[in-house]
Write a protein that holds these residues in place. Structure first.
Motif, PDB file in Angstrom:
ATOM      1  N   UNK A 123      12.185  85.511   6.759  1.00  0.00           N
ATOM      2  CA  UNK A 123      10.930  85.631   7.498  1.00  0.00           C
ATOM      3  C   UNK A 123      11.017  86.709   8.563  1.00  0.00           C
ATOM      4  N   UNK A 124      12.215  86.932   9.089  1.00  0.00           N
ATOM      5  CA  UNK A 124      12.456  87.898  10.170  1.00  0.00           C
ATOM      6  C   UNK A 124      13.759  88.626   9.881  1.00  0.00           C
ATOM      7  N   UNK A 125      13.896  89.814  10.435  1.00  0.00           N
ATOM      8  CA  UNK A 125      15.118  90.601  10.222  1.00  0.00           C
ATOM      9  C   UNK A 125      16.283  89.941  10.947  1.00  0.00           C
ATOM     10  N   UNK A 126      17.327  89.634  10.213  1.00  0.00           N
ATOM     11  CA  UNK A 126      18.529  89.052  10.787  1.00  0.00           C
ATOM     12  C   UNK A 126      19.457  90.159  11.286  1.00  0.00           C
ATOM     13  N   UNK A 127      20.426  89.788  12.103  1.00  0.00           N
ATOM     14  CA  UNK A 127      21.348  90.789  12.656  1.00  0.00           C
ATOM     15  C   UNK A 127      22.350  91.267  11.617  1.00  0.00           C
ATOM     16  N   UNK A 128      22.620  90.445  10.597  1.00  0.00           N
ATOM     17  CA  UNK A 128      23.536  90.857   9.538  1.00  0.00           C
ATOM     18  C   UNK A 128      22.977  90.455   8.181  1.00  0.00           C
ATOM     19  N   UNK A 129      23.573  90.993   7.127  1.00  0.00           N
ATOM     20  CA  UNK A 129      23.100  90.789   5.759  1.00  0.00           C
ATOM     21  C   UNK A 129      23.968  89.781   5.011  1.00  0.00           C
TER      22      UNK A 129
END
Length: 200
Positions: A131-137
């Motif tokens: 839903x939102x950009x996370x700090x890592x993949x």
């Protein structure tokens, strides 16, 4: 209808946050909101986890990522981190543009401030949609994936309550294994960030 926590409960949340800030790491796995968080997952999240939007996306990425080695996973994670710091990039744009990410965004919005984020991981611990950009993949080195996908089809992991500076709220991440509804086999995991101050 959702009701805000009482003043006493909010004080309890604040006290818990202070306690966690000074507690040993081994004490961080439990929090006093576990029953409410488990109910939230059972009633408002688990019912739609077998939706084809979720299952098909995870299975497709599992196939796509079947041959990735550790170096390739690390490279993707580093690329994501650079893009996140820069405010965007092709990898982030590709993931955020998927039907699954749109679906998770809709589910988050429907919870009206109760949920801060949702993201789905594949069987390697890599994000499939969010839903939102996370700090890592890559989440494969974290409890949210190791204590769900790796623990089996019925696993649920409730993490500690922590104060999130960006949202200025006390949050707890709740994760569970995703299964193939046809086989019952684990295919990935989902993490839901919950604002405990807005719990039922």
């Amino acid at each position: 209808m959702r009701t805000l926590l009482s003043a006493g409960a909010l004080a309890s949340v604040a006290a818990l946050g202070l306690a966690l800030a000074t507690a040993p790491a081994t004490q961080a796995a439990e929090n006093e909101f576990r029953p409410q968080l488990e109910r939230l997952m059972a009633e408002q999240v688990t019912p739609w986890l077998s939706d084809d939007t979720v299952v098909a996306a995870v299975k497709a990425q599992n196939t796509e990522h079947a041959d990735l080695d550790a170096a390739a996973i690390e490279s993707l994670d580093q690329q994501w981190r650079r893009e996140a710091e820069a405010g965007g990039g092709p990898l982030i744009e590709r993931v955020m543009a998927t039907p699954l990410s749109a679906y998770l965004g809709e589910k988050k919005a429907a919870m009206e401030g109760l949920v801060s984020e949702m993201f789905v991981m594949d069987n390697r611990g890599l994000n499939v949609g969010q839903s939102d950009v996370t700090s890592d993949y890559w989440q494969g080195d974290e409890d949210k994936w190791q204590k769900t996908f790796q623990a089996g089809p019925d696993a649920l992991f409730v993490d500690a309550v922590e104060f999130d500076d960006s949202s200025e709220a006390f949050l707890s991440q709740v994760s569970r294994t995703l299964v193939d509804p046809e086989t019952g086999e684990p295919i990935g995991a989902i993490t839901v960030g919950v604002n405990v101050e807005n719990l039922f």
